[in-house]
Write an enzyme that holds these catalytic residues in place. Structure first.
Site, mmCIF file in Angstrom:
data_model
loop_
_atom_site.group_PDB
_atom_site.id
_atom_site.type_symbol
_atom_site.label_atom_id
_atom_site.label_comp_id
_atom_site.label_asym_id
_atom_site.label_seq_id
_atom_site.Cartn_x
_atom_site.Cartn_y
_atom_site.Cartn_z
ATOM 1 C CD GLU A 166 -3.125 0.850 2.099
ATOM 2 O OE1 GLU A 166 -3.394 -0.322 2.451
ATOM 3 O OE2 GLU A 166 -3.853 1.815 2.391
ATOM 4 N NE ARG A 167 -2.358 5.168 -0.166
ATOM 5 C CZ ARG A 167 -3.338 5.476 -1.009
ATOM 6 N NH1 ARG A 167 -3.114 5.614 -2.309
ATOM 7 N NH2 ARG A 167 -4.559 5.634 -0.564
ATOM 8 C CG ASN A 209 -5.196 -0.033 6.038
ATOM 9 O OD1 ASN A 209 -5.718 0.510 7.004
ATOM 10 N ND2 ASN A 209 -4.777 0.646 4.999
ATOM 11 C CD GLU A 290 -7.570 6.195 6.330
ATOM 12 O OE1 GLU A 290 -6.757 5.281 6.170
ATOM 13 O OE2 GLU A 290 -7.420 7.342 5.867
ATOM 14 N NE ARG A 337 -8.091 13.250 7.944
ATOM 15 C CZ ARG A 337 -7.717 12.682 6.809
ATOM 16 N NH1 ARG A 337 -8.479 12.792 5.724
ATOM 17 N NH2 ARG A 337 -6.598 12.001 6.732
ATOM 18 C CE LYS A 361 -0.754 8.478 8.989
ATOM 19 N NZ LYS A 361 -1.582 8.457 7.765
ATOM 20 C CG ASP A 366 -2.712 10.980 5.401
ATOM 21 O OD1 ASP A 366 -1.662 10.461 5.804
ATOM 22 O OD2 ASP A 366 -3.520 10.390 4.666
ATOM 23 C CD GLU A 388 2.591 6.190 10.873
ATOM 24 O OE1 GLU A 388 2.088 5.653 11.880
ATOM 25 O OE2 GLU A 388 2.008 6.228 9.775
ATOM 26 C CD GLU A 394 -0.674 8.191 0.882
ATOM 27 O OE1 GLU A 394 -0.113 7.831 1.936
ATOM 28 O OE2 GLU A 394 -1.905 8.182 0.734
HETATM 29 C C1 BDP Z 1 -3.120 7.375 4.274
HETATM 30 C C2 BDP Z 1 -3.018 6.401 3.161
HETATM 31 C C3 BDP Z 1 -3.632 5.068 3.464
HETATM 32 C C4 BDP Z 1 -3.132 4.586 4.815
HETATM 33 C C5 BDP Z 1 -3.426 5.619 5.862
HETATM 34 C C6 BDP Z 1 -2.862 5.258 7.209
HETATM 35 O O1 BDP Z 1 -3.649 6.960 2.029
HETATM 36 O O2 BDP Z 1 -3.297 4.193 2.427
HETATM 37 O O3 BDP Z 1 -3.715 3.372 5.161
HETATM 38 O O4 BDP Z 1 -2.841 6.827 5.515
HETATM 39 O O5 BDP Z 1 -1.815 5.802 7.542
HETATM 40 O O6 BDP Z 1 -2.105 8.302 4.071
HETATM 41 O O7 BDP Z 1 -3.427 4.467 7.932
#
Ligand code: BDP
Length: 704
Positions: A166-167, A209, A290, A337, A361, A366, A388, A394
């Site tokens: 992912e990413r 995820n 998410e 958010r 983060k 994000d 993080e 991304e």
């Molecule tokens: C976002 C991404 C997604 C990640 C999410 C995360 O788009 O793919 O799962 O963060 O950090 O930046 O959980």
């Protein structure tokens, strides 16, 4: 014919010029060197190497150290010096993982001594010695002590069990789950060497995820096989834990953290993991975010959830930790958010177990090209906090565009939160020193994959390297790290090296300029997140662009001061003062905090609209300048990597133009003002850019 080819190949073995520079060796190239000062080949200086640890005994880590020294010194100076293991007293100044390098003599010969309190510390010392030699530094009067400021220095892999990353923009996952535990790719060892060489000591091998399958007996055998390869290199393995695992693989009807059966399930699971992996590092959890399951389903909070997993880890007494992510937001929550994580976690301060760290983060949104920092840093003094960072690009051009992130992370780690007075930097929150926390950690979302050169873009290796070096010492400078990396990675003369370093240093700001200047954020294309999408609407509001840019006839930007969402109130008064006032806020964060009229006069004397347009243009101009620099470098580095970068920079120019034109045409609908002089006219109308459809973009979970 065949024989002729073989002879030709053999003849070329020693000559670096014919070796393929495919980037596989990363910064551990070990080609022949001589010391810059003495022009000698170092042979006299390292007749022997003394490794001093409290036990002075051999171990798998000491074997790894010896193997690396043999490999490195054979390449660098064509020798295999003797390594003497000796026992010595523990040194208070070296901590658990630090090392000291000094000169000694052994039987009258000059030698280097590596002193450490642990085998891992000695290993880091060996890598530091090899680094010095690769950089042609003097080994005379060696007196170096280096101790990491943060205990757990981790990579996070967003890798799925089907090897989709992912990413991820550098191919498939490095972990060949189907073949494990029977087949061990030699790459696992090279991966562990790369981590150890910069002082990283842990890796979360699965995606946040999460898939509960990784906790089944079948997969734990596979994880064990990886852990066994990594262990000698001082790398501990960690796993992501899916909160609903007790239901999905345990047959329970609930995952309620206060349910005794659920607790018993996790207790047993942790015991089972320790059977396979005695030095298991712990869990990383993304919960109630998410679509990931979490304690909220049962009316419990994040502390209940984190403590559920922390308890059996603590009980085992093997310093396992839980990293509980603060990346929590819900579309049902209509608060801005960027305020949500703070609102969720501040009331929980003091409720988390001692072996829980809240993983935050760097920004509250994000991983944007630039964000204000997350106000959660330092806001929960009784809770361990870690940062993080996202190494994978991304939102900064995948592995197509050049963005050296050392500068961004330096900005983040040096940022003052003022939570405990001036000097309360994020670095000090994270290393535990600000509030005296005994455990500290840092995470970087990896940019690796099975591409031959590991990171796709040859220069993206610098980001992996920079992350590792900053994880070791968050006070290192981004330029120094870039200089070091360039020296290790290319055989370039001083002028070419400086050109590369300058290019790296400006590259992140260039991406900011042509994509999201002046504090704009989250205006990228939906889903794959590559390229412009200020028009993205539909679906949940906090995944659309207007939610963030708020463009209208009056102006542009998110109003986060008292007259708006008041997100600014989550920061210390000193920062409210700086950022809350239009007169004080730096241009870089202007539209992050303020909705600003199009004709507002900027520091430059230009109107907001003109400044915005010129920033986009500046971004494009800077990419053109980077291309020119790179063209000039031809011959200064190997052709293979030179050409790979050349092609990417050419595409980056196209992309930068697309960003500029798409965003300016879109915002012009609101500003109703002409483009200022100096900004090139777009080649197409807005609809053309809206219609751009990038299919099957790498790393996009929706496409797999
Ligand atoms: C976002 C991404 C997604 C990640 C999410 C995360 O788009 O793919 O799962 O963060 O950090 O930046 O959980």
């Amino acid at each position: 014919m065949k024989r002729y080819l073989l002879a030709a190949l053999l003849a070329g073995v020693g000559a670096t010029s014919v070796m393929a520079e495919d980037g596989y060796r990363l910064w551990l190239r070990y080609d022949r060197v001589e010391s810059r000062e003495t022009r000698s080949d170092y042979r006299g200086a390292v007749e022997a190497i003394v490794v001093q640890t409290p036990t002075g005994e051999a171990s798998p880590t000491i074997d790894a150290l010896k193997a690396e020294l043999a490999r490195g010194l054979d390449g660098l100076i064509g020798r295999d010096p003797t390594v003497h293991l000796v026992a010595g007293e523990t040194r208070d100044d070296l901590g658990a993982d630090g090392y000291a390098l000094t000169n000694v003599t052994v039987d009258g010969d000059d030698a280097v001594r590596i002193t450490a309190n642990s085998d891992a510390g000695a290993l880091y010392g060996a890598f530091a010695l090899l680094r010095k030699m690769q950089l042609r530094e003097s080994l005379d009067a060696l007196d170096e002590v280096s101790v990491p400021k943060i205990d757990r220095r981790l990579l996070n892999h967003w890798d799925n069990l089907n090897r989709f990353v992912e990413r991820g923009y550098a191919g498939f996952s490095l972990w060949e789950w189907n073949y494990l535990p029977d087949i061990l790719s030699p790459r696992y060892t090279d991966y562990a060497r790369a981590l150890a060489s910069v002082g990283l000591n842990g890796t979360v091998v699965t995606n946040v995820n999460a898939n509960a399958l990784v906790l089944t007996p079948e997969y734990l055998t596979k994880v064990k096989a990886l852990a066994d390869v990594f262990r000698p290199w001082g790398i501990r393995i960690y796993l992501t834990a899916r909160f609903s695992a007790p239901m999905e693989i345990g047959g329970l009807e609930t995952a309620d953290p206060l349910d005794p059966a659920v607790q018993a399930w996790w207790d047993a699971k942790v015991a089972e993991i320790y059977e396979h992996i005695p030095d298991f590092g712990g869990f990383l959890v993304k919960a109630n975010s998410e679509g990931q399951p979490g304690p909220w389903e049962y009316g419990r909070d994040h502390a209940d959830g984190a403590n559920l997993l922390a308890k059996p880890l603590a009980a085992a007494g093997r310093d396992g930790i839980v990293m509980w992510r603060a990346f929590v937001y819900a579309f049902e929550d209509t608060t801005d958010r960027v305020k949500q994580a703070y609102n969720q976690f501040v009331p929980l301060d003091g409720k988390f177990a001692d072996n829980v760290l809240v993983q935050i983060k760097n920004g509250p949104l994000d991983f944007m090209p630039r964000e204000a920092f997350s106000p959660l840093f330092g806001a929960t003094p009784q809770t361990n906090q870690m940062v993080e960072l996202q190494i994978t690009q991304e939102y900064l051009g995948a592995s197509i565009q050049l963005a050296y992130l050392g500068t961004m992370w330096e900005e983040v780690l040096d940022q003052d939160t003022y939570v405990a007075g001036e000097g309360s930097t994020i670095g000090k929150v994270v290393d535990g020193s600000l509030f005296n926390h005994p455990v500290s950690a840092i995470a970087g979302v990896a940019n690796t994959g099975d591409d031959r050169n590991w990171t796709g873009h040859p220069l993206a290796q610098a980001n992996w390297y920079a992350y590792g070096r900053l994880a070791w010492d968050h006070e290192l400078g981004a330029r120094d790290i870039a200089t070091e990396w360039t020296g290790l990675t290319f055989d370039a003369d001083e002028e070419a090296s400086t050109q590369i370093v300058d290019l790296l240093m400006g590259s992140r700001e260039t991406v900011v300029n042509y994509s999201m200047p002046l504090g704009l954020h989250h205006i990228m294309e939906r889903g794959h997140h590559y390229g412009p999408g200020p028009w993205v609407t539909g679906g949940r509001a906090d995944w659309t662009s207007p939610y963030y840019h708020q463009a209208d006839e009056v102006g542009l930007g998110a109003n986060r001061i008292a007259s708006g969402t008041n997100a600014i109130e989550q920061y210390a008064p000193e920062l409210q003062e700086q950022w809350g006032q239009l007169a004080n806020v730096p241009d870089e964060l202007l539209l992050w905090f303020h909705h600003v009229p199009w004709d507002y006069e900027m520091r430059s004397g230009r109107t907001l609209w003109n400044e915005l347009a010129l920033r986009y243009q500046q971004g494009v101009d800077e990419v053109r300048a980077m291309r020119a620099t790179w063209a000039d470098l031809r011959g200064g580095i190997d052709e293979e990597r030179w050409d790979a970068v050349r092609q990417r920079l050419a595409l980056q120019e196209k992309d930068a133009i697309e960003w500029r034109d798409a965003c300016l045409l879109y915002f012009q609908q609101f500003s109703q003002r002409p483009l200022p002089e100096g900004v090139e006219a777009p080649a197409y109308d807005l609809q053309h850019y809206i219609d751009v459809d990038r299919r099957f973009f790498p790393g996009h979970p929706g496409d797999y």
